[in-house]
Design a protein around this motif. Structure first.
Motif, mmCIF file in Angstrom:
data_model
loop_
_atom_site.group_PDB
_atom_site.id
_atom_site.type_symbol
_atom_site.label_atom_id
_atom_site.label_comp_id
_atom_site.label_asym_id
_atom_site.label_seq_id
_atom_site.Cartn_x
_atom_site.Cartn_y
_atom_site.Cartn_z
ATOM 1 N N ASP A 265 0.824 -1.230 0.000
ATOM 2 C CA ASP A 265 0.000 0.000 0.000
ATOM 3 C C ASP A 265 0.850 1.270 0.000
ATOM 4 O O ASP A 265 0.350 2.352 -0.324
ATOM 5 C CB ASP A 265 -0.971 0.001 1.199
ATOM 6 N N ALA A 266 2.142 1.143 0.351
ATOM 7 C CA ALA A 266 2.995 2.346 0.409
ATOM 8 C C ALA A 266 3.571 2.705 -0.972
ATOM 9 O O ALA A 266 3.986 3.850 -1.184
ATOM 10 C CB ALA A 266 4.129 2.135 1.402
ATOM 11 N N ILE A 267 3.588 1.753 -1.908
ATOM 12 C CA ILE A 267 4.251 2.018 -3.202
ATOM 13 C C ILE A 267 3.608 3.196 -3.943
ATOM 14 O O ILE A 267 4.301 4.152 -4.296
ATOM 15 C CB ILE A 267 4.292 0.759 -4.105
ATOM 16 N N PRO A 268 2.269 3.171 -4.174
ATOM 17 C CA PRO A 268 1.709 4.316 -4.921
ATOM 18 C C PRO A 268 1.830 5.629 -4.152
ATOM 19 O O PRO A 268 1.877 6.699 -4.752
ATOM 20 C CB PRO A 268 0.232 3.927 -5.110
ATOM 21 N N LEU A 269 1.914 5.539 -2.817
ATOM 22 C CA LEU A 269 1.960 6.772 -2.012
ATOM 23 C C LEU A 269 3.358 7.397 -2.025
ATOM 24 O O LEU A 269 3.506 8.613 -2.041
ATOM 25 C CB LEU A 269 1.504 6.491 -0.574
ATOM 26 N N ILE A 270 4.382 6.558 -2.028
ATOM 27 C CA ILE A 270 5.759 7.101 -2.121
ATOM 28 C C ILE A 270 6.093 7.364 -3.590
ATOM 29 O O ILE A 270 6.731 8.353 -3.941
ATOM 30 C CB ILE A 270 6.785 6.126 -1.484
ATOM 31 N N GLY A 271 5.641 6.490 -4.453
ATOM 32 C CA GLY A 271 5.920 6.629 -5.890
ATOM 33 C C GLY A 271 7.041 5.684 -6.313
ATOM 34 O O GLY A 271 8.069 5.623 -5.621
ATOM 35 N N VAL A 272 6.810 4.988 -7.444
ATOM 36 C CA VAL A 272 7.778 3.980 -7.886
ATOM 37 C C VAL A 272 9.156 4.604 -8.136
ATOM 38 O O VAL A 272 10.181 4.115 -7.645
ATOM 39 C CB VAL A 272 7.259 3.248 -9.146
ATOM 40 N N ASP A 273 9.183 5.718 -8.873
ATOM 41 C CA ASP A 273 10.477 6.314 -9.224
ATOM 42 C C ASP A 273 11.208 6.821 -7.981
ATOM 43 O O ASP A 273 12.420 6.614 -7.826
ATOM 44 C CB ASP A 273 10.289 7.472 -10.213
ATOM 45 N N ALA A 274 10.437 7.478 -7.111
ATOM 46 C CA ALA A 274 11.058 8.017 -5.887
ATOM 47 C C ALA A 274 11.609 6.877 -5.030
ATOM 48 O O ALA A 274 12.713 6.983 -4.481
ATOM 49 C CB ALA A 274 10.023 8.807 -5.094
ATOM 50 N N LEU A 275 10.867 5.786 -4.953
ATOM 51 C CA LEU A 275 11.325 4.638 -4.152
ATOM 52 C C LEU A 275 12.638 4.091 -4.690
ATOM 53 O O LEU A 275 13.597 3.865 -3.941
ATOM 54 C CB LEU A 275 10.277 3.533 -4.229
ATOM 55 N N LYS A 276 12.665 3.895 -6.022
ATOM 56 C CA LYS A 276 13.862 3.326 -6.658
ATOM 57 C C LYS A 276 15.072 4.221 -6.435
ATOM 58 O O LYS A 276 16.188 3.753 -6.268
ATOM 59 C CB LYS A 276 13.632 3.185 -8.181
ATOM 60 N N ARG A 277 14.813 5.540 -6.427
ATOM 61 C CA ARG A 277 15.926 6.488 -6.300
ATOM 62 C C ARG A 277 16.338 6.678 -4.828
ATOM 63 O O ARG A 277 17.497 6.520 -4.463
ATOM 64 C CB ARG A 277 15.469 7.828 -6.899
ATOM 65 N N ASP A 278 15.318 6.969 -3.970
ATOM 66 C CA ASP A 278 15.628 7.404 -2.603
ATOM 67 C C ASP A 278 16.164 6.275 -1.721
ATOM 68 O O ASP A 278 16.886 6.537 -0.754
ATOM 69 C CB ASP A 278 14.384 8.025 -1.941
ATOM 70 N N TYR A 279 15.797 5.055 -2.071
ATOM 71 C CA TYR A 279 16.283 3.917 -1.270
ATOM 72 C C TYR A 279 17.818 3.888 -1.251
ATOM 73 O O TYR A 279 18.434 3.489 -0.263
ATOM 74 C CB TYR A 279 15.727 2.616 -1.859
ATOM 75 N N PHE A 280 18.422 4.342 -2.355
ATOM 76 C CA PHE A 280 19.895 4.250 -2.463
ATOM 77 C C PHE A 280 20.595 5.583 -2.178
ATOM 78 O O PHE A 280 21.806 5.694 -2.335
ATOM 79 C CB PHE A 280 20.285 3.763 -3.861
ATOM 80 N N ARG A 281 19.796 6.598 -1.796
ATOM 81 C CA ARG A 281 20.383 7.933 -1.585
ATOM 82 C C ARG A 281 21.437 7.932 -0.487
ATOM 83 O O ARG A 281 22.502 8.500 -0.611
ATOM 84 C CB ARG A 281 19.263 8.925 -1.256
ATOM 85 N N LEU A 282 21.113 7.269 0.618
ATOM 86 C CA LEU A 282 22.058 7.210 1.757
ATOM 87 C C LEU A 282 22.131 5.768 2.241
ATOM 88 O O LEU A 282 21.129 5.044 2.186
ATOM 89 C CB LEU A 282 21.535 8.072 2.918
ATOM 90 N N PRO A 283 23.279 5.354 2.742
ATOM 91 C CA PRO A 283 23.315 3.995 3.303
ATOM 92 C C PRO A 283 22.483 3.930 4.587
ATOM 93 O O PRO A 283 22.266 4.950 5.239
ATOM 94 C CB PRO A 283 24.803 3.781 3.623
ATOM 95 N N ALA A 284 22.015 2.720 4.919
ATOM 96 C CA ALA A 284 21.255 2.551 6.165
ATOM 97 C C ALA A 284 22.131 2.950 7.350
ATOM 98 O O ALA A 284 23.337 2.705 7.351
ATOM 99 C CB ALA A 284 20.802 1.105 6.296
ATOM 100 N N GLN A 285 21.500 3.585 8.339
ATOM 101 C CA GLN A 285 22.228 4.070 9.522
ATOM 102 C C GLN A 285 22.122 3.062 10.672
ATOM 103 O O GLN A 285 21.066 2.434 10.836
ATOM 104 C CB GLN A 285 21.624 5.387 10.011
ATOM 105 N N ALA A 286 23.182 3.014 11.473
ATOM 106 C CA ALA A 286 23.181 2.078 12.609
ATOM 107 C C ALA A 286 22.487 2.696 13.824
ATOM 108 O O ALA A 286 22.320 3.916 13.900
ATOM 109 C CB ALA A 286 24.620 1.727 12.960
#
Ligand code: FAD
Length: 463
Positions: A265-286
């Motif tokens: 349910d979150a995919i259309p709300l975040i947006g496919v392109d934004a998801l693909k891009r923003d997921y890799f913007r920063l590495p996961a934080q500890a």
């Protein structure tokens, strides 16, 4: 340097770290008339284009609000926060079910970290006896003389002594490093196997894409996502997962597959392109949990906020606890007439058990939020807890200033009472059921034995 007994007007208090707790603490000390000097390693975030930091927004609750109110900042901050009255649980099928936090009318607030920090810095600077020194990174200090050395961006160094050094320099505190060399200083740090990553959910047709007055949670056992609303009608979604799961996702298509499986349910709300891009913007934080004791060295230095107790973020209490540190210290300053040699040990005595408790509770919630909110048992127990709230509030952590360790004791007691109550109900049901089986059925020997076992087993699971 002044000796103890000089008026607070002349005494110098150095606050190391101009983050949330440091900036608030500067206000507390400045109100008392001390010469306050804040040293912050970063540039002034009010002028910076990109503010690097941890979470974008935070849940502010009662303890934090109380601290803000003591320095006259509550209304200013609350007016820029968004009330969240309940958690909104998103099931895999997209069904949304609210779980209130406390009694009707109680809520926590989503506030913007950067705005909060900026407002506190501006407030601190409004005192003529407070000065904030940006671009001053504490490099070293002496526990004997109290001499601090700061590194400037051009490589030069500056040194300064103060009557009191207040360490608010965060989870990886430089100030705390000197404590580690002292005898009888206890210290532990634990990294959890999870990391976090932030994604933005934009507005939909100019409005919030989901109901705004909730803390949205997608619990998926070993990982989960939460979303907090922002004033610009976006949501900041924080995805918590084990690092090895983050590392397995290496392409945009894999991100979408992953979200399709767990957060469709979150995919259309975040947006496919934004998801693909923003997921890799920063590495996961500890995320790290730090406990230590004592919080002070002689009458010279004291640790507060994350420098004293970094906690995992699953109770939404890290900043709130740090803000409460400032109140507790301030109250002890009144009790002991600002005599640091008495105030500092008393602060350690009073505050350590509470901060250690909130660290433990946050770690417990780490497990609870990921797994239990999915289970019928948790939801049943949560409803029962909410019904009993006015008698035995677990939510006292969030909505009162009752000491954390007392809240934990009450909660243990509440659990015991509820579990015993359920046991009595179950025993009553077994006895009643047995009576009916024996008296209202033609002959017990006519009922197959496995059916009786099935019924008894059902009762056992219910406990
Ligand atoms: P920090 O915010 O870390 O500030 C430390 C400051 O010291 C920084 O400005 C840093 O630049 C400066 N500094 C560091 N080293 C030096 C040095 N050597 N010399 C000079 N300056 C230095 N808490 C809540 O209450 N509610 C929430 O909802 C919540 N959500 C969270 C979500 C996430 C993902 C995380 C990671 C944490 C969350 N927290 C939350 C916890 C909260 O962020 C921290 O408890 C809070 O930021 C602690 O404030 P602090 O001022 O002690 O430390």
């Amino acid at each position: 340097m002044e000796s103890a007994g000089t008026s607070s007007r002349d005494q110098v208090v150095a606050v190391v770290g101009g983050g949330l707790v440091g900036a608030l603490n500067a206000c507390f000390f400045a109100r008392r008339g001390f010469q306050v000097k804040v040293f912050e390693s970063r540039e002034d975030i009010r002028n910076a284009e990109i503010v690097r930091g941890r979470s974008i927004n935070l849940a502010l609750s009662h303890r934090g609000r109380q601290a803000l109110s003591r320095v006259g900042m509550e209304e200013k901050i609350v007016s820029k926060g968004i009330p969240m009255h309940a958690r909104m649980i998103h099931s895999l099928s997209g069904k949304q079910s609210p779980i209130p936090y406390g009694k009707k009318g109680q809520y926590i607030l989503s506030v913007d970290r950067a705005n909060l920090n900026k407002a506190l810095l501006t407030e601190a600077e409004s005192y003529p006896n407070a000065k904030i020194n940006f671009d001053h990174k504490l490099e070293d200090w002496s526990t004997d003389t109290g001499l601090m050395t700061f590194l400037r961006p051009d490589g030069s160094k500056e040194s300064l002594k103060a009557d009191l050094i207040v360490g608010c320099d965060g989870a990886f505190s430089t100030l705390r490093k000197q404590f580690l060399r002292l005898s009888r200083f206890n210290y532990s740090q634990t990294y959890i196997p999870h990391g976090y990553l932030e994604l933005t959910m934009p507005p939909l047709a100019g409005e919030f894409a989901m109901k705004p007055n909730f803390l949205h949670i997608w619990p998926r056992n070993t990982f989960m996502m939460i979303a907090l609303p922002n004033l610009d009608k976006t949501f900041t979604c924080t995805l918590f997962m084990p690092f090895d799961v983050f590392e397995k996702i290496t392409s945009g298509d894999q991100v979408i597959d992953f979200f399709q499986t767990y957060f469709p349910d979150a995919i259309p709300l975040i947006g496919v392109d934004a998801l693909k891009r923003d997921y890799f913007r920063l590495p996961a934080q500890a995320m790290v949990s730090v406990k230590c004791s004592p919080y002070h060295i002689n009458d010279k230095c004291v640790l507060m906020g994350d420098a004293a107790h970094a906690v995992v973020p699953f109770y939404g209490q890290g900043m709130n606890a740090g803000f409460e540190d400032c109140i507790v210290f301030d109250e002890i300053m009144d009790q002991y007439n600002e005599d640091f040699s008495a105030v500092l040990p008393e602060y350690t005595r009073v505050r350590v058990p509470d901060d250690h408790t909130i660290a433990d509770l946050a770690m417990y919630n780490y497990v609870e939020m990921r797994a239990h909110v999915n289970s019928k048992w948790f939801r049943f127990r949560k409803n029962l807890d909410n019904i009993l709230h006015f008698l035995l509030p677990k939510t006292i952590v969030t909505f009162t200033r009752i000491r954390y360790h007392e809240a934990l004791q009450r909660w243990h007691w509440q659990n015991k009472v509820i579990n015993r109550g359920l046991l009595v109900c179950a025993a009553g049901t077994v006895l009643g059921g047995s009576y009916l089986l024996i008296n209202k059925t033609p002959k017990i020997s006519n009922i197959p034995m496995e059916k009786i076992w099935d019924r008894l087993l059902l009762l056992k699971v219910w406990q």
